[in-house]
Design a protein around this motif. Sequence first.
Motif, PDB file in Angstrom:
ATOM      1  N   LEU A 101       0.824  -1.205   0.000  1.00 18.46           N
ATOM      2  CA  LEU A 101       0.000   0.000   0.000  1.00 18.46           C
ATOM      3  C   LEU A 101       0.866   1.265   0.000  1.00 18.46           C
ATOM      4  O   LEU A 101       0.573   2.224  -0.715  1.00 18.46           O
ATOM      5  CB  LEU A 101      -0.941   0.005   1.203  1.00 18.46           C
ATOM      6  CG  LEU A 101      -1.992  -1.101   1.213  1.00 18.46           C
ATOM      7  CD1 LEU A 101      -2.743  -1.114   2.539  1.00 18.46           C
ATOM      8  CD2 LEU A 101      -2.942  -0.960   0.041  1.00 18.46           C
ATOM      9  N   TYR A 102       1.941   1.260   0.769  1.00 22.23           N
ATOM     10  CA  TYR A 102       2.839   2.411   0.840  1.00 22.23           C
ATOM     11  C   TYR A 102       3.465   2.705  -0.523  1.00 22.23           C
ATOM     12  O   TYR A 102       3.612   3.860  -0.914  1.00 22.23           O
ATOM     13  CB  TYR A 102       3.938   2.158   1.882  1.00 22.23           C
ATOM     14  CG  TYR A 102       4.935   3.278   1.980  1.00 22.23           C
ATOM     15  CD1 TYR A 102       4.630   4.453   2.666  1.00 22.23           C
ATOM     16  CD2 TYR A 102       6.193   3.168   1.389  1.00 22.23           C
ATOM     17  CE1 TYR A 102       5.546   5.486   2.745  1.00 22.23           C
ATOM     18  CE2 TYR A 102       7.112   4.194   1.465  1.00 22.23           C
ATOM     19  CZ  TYR A 102       6.784   5.347   2.146  1.00 22.23           C
ATOM     20  OH  TYR A 102       7.692   6.373   2.223  1.00 22.23           O
ATOM     21  N   LEU A 103       3.821   1.636  -1.251  1.00 23.10           N
ATOM     22  CA  LEU A 103       4.415   1.799  -2.582  1.00 23.10           C
ATOM     23  C   LEU A 103       3.373   2.131  -3.650  1.00 23.10           C
ATOM     24  O   LEU A 103       3.729   2.309  -4.805  1.00 23.10           O
ATOM     25  CB  LEU A 103       5.167   0.522  -2.968  1.00 23.10           C
ATOM     26  CG  LEU A 103       6.403   0.213  -2.128  1.00 23.10           C
ATOM     27  CD1 LEU A 103       6.941  -1.163  -2.458  1.00 23.10           C
ATOM     28  CD2 LEU A 103       7.468   1.281  -2.343  1.00 23.10           C
ATOM     29  N   LYS A 104       2.116   2.165  -3.232  1.00 26.99           N
ATOM     30  CA  LYS A 104       0.994   2.420  -4.145  1.00 26.99           C
ATOM     31  C   LYS A 104       0.958   1.411  -5.298  1.00 26.99           C
ATOM     32  O   LYS A 104       0.564   1.736  -6.414  1.00 26.99           O
ATOM     33  CB  LYS A 104       1.036   3.854  -4.671  1.00 26.99           C
ATOM     34  CG  LYS A 104       0.884   4.893  -3.574  1.00 26.99           C
ATOM     35  CD  LYS A 104       0.803   6.274  -4.140  1.00 26.99           C
ATOM     36  CE  LYS A 104       0.749   7.381  -3.142  1.00 26.99           C
ATOM     37  NZ  LYS A 104       0.454   7.218  -1.815  1.00 26.99           N
ATOM     38  N   ALA A 105       1.378   0.183  -4.977  1.00 31.67           N
ATOM     39  CA  ALA A 105       1.353  -0.899  -5.961  1.00 31.67           C
ATOM     40  C   ALA A 105      -0.036  -1.509  -6.068  1.00 31.67           C
ATOM     41  O   ALA A 105      -0.362  -2.122  -7.085  1.00 31.67           O
ATOM     42  CB  ALA A 105       2.366  -1.976  -5.589  1.00 31.67           C
TER      43      ALA A 105
END
Length: 130
Positions: A101-105
């Motif tokens: 989620l942090y990497l917006k993957a």
Amino acid sequence: METSRERIAPALSSAIFFFLGYFLLFRLNISSLIESFLLASFFAVILSSVISIYWKISLHALAIGGVTGLILALIFRYGIDLLLLLSIMVLISGIVATARLYLKAHTPLQVFIGYLVGLGVVLLSLLYVF
């Protein structure tokens, strides 16, 4: 891999290796638990490939969910006390999901469904099918 369709070929190649691992261990009469885990992982990856035709699913979450499913199957099927290991796996699962989620993957739903597919397929396969 940005789009869901780009993920199909790598996922299918992983599925082939899971099946080859299962086939080789089956022929060598190695532990049926390991064979069953590889076969369940094969089916989870195949299912994720089918889902990826239409929608992007988190394969990282699927993988960590599959390992968590293995630990739960060991607890339920054999009565092994693995609560500490299960707690660690839940923590690692949270870290993996947060990283995706942090990497917006992925979106939260893609991570959640990936985890549920991995957990569900492996757990149910090891408890009821294999």
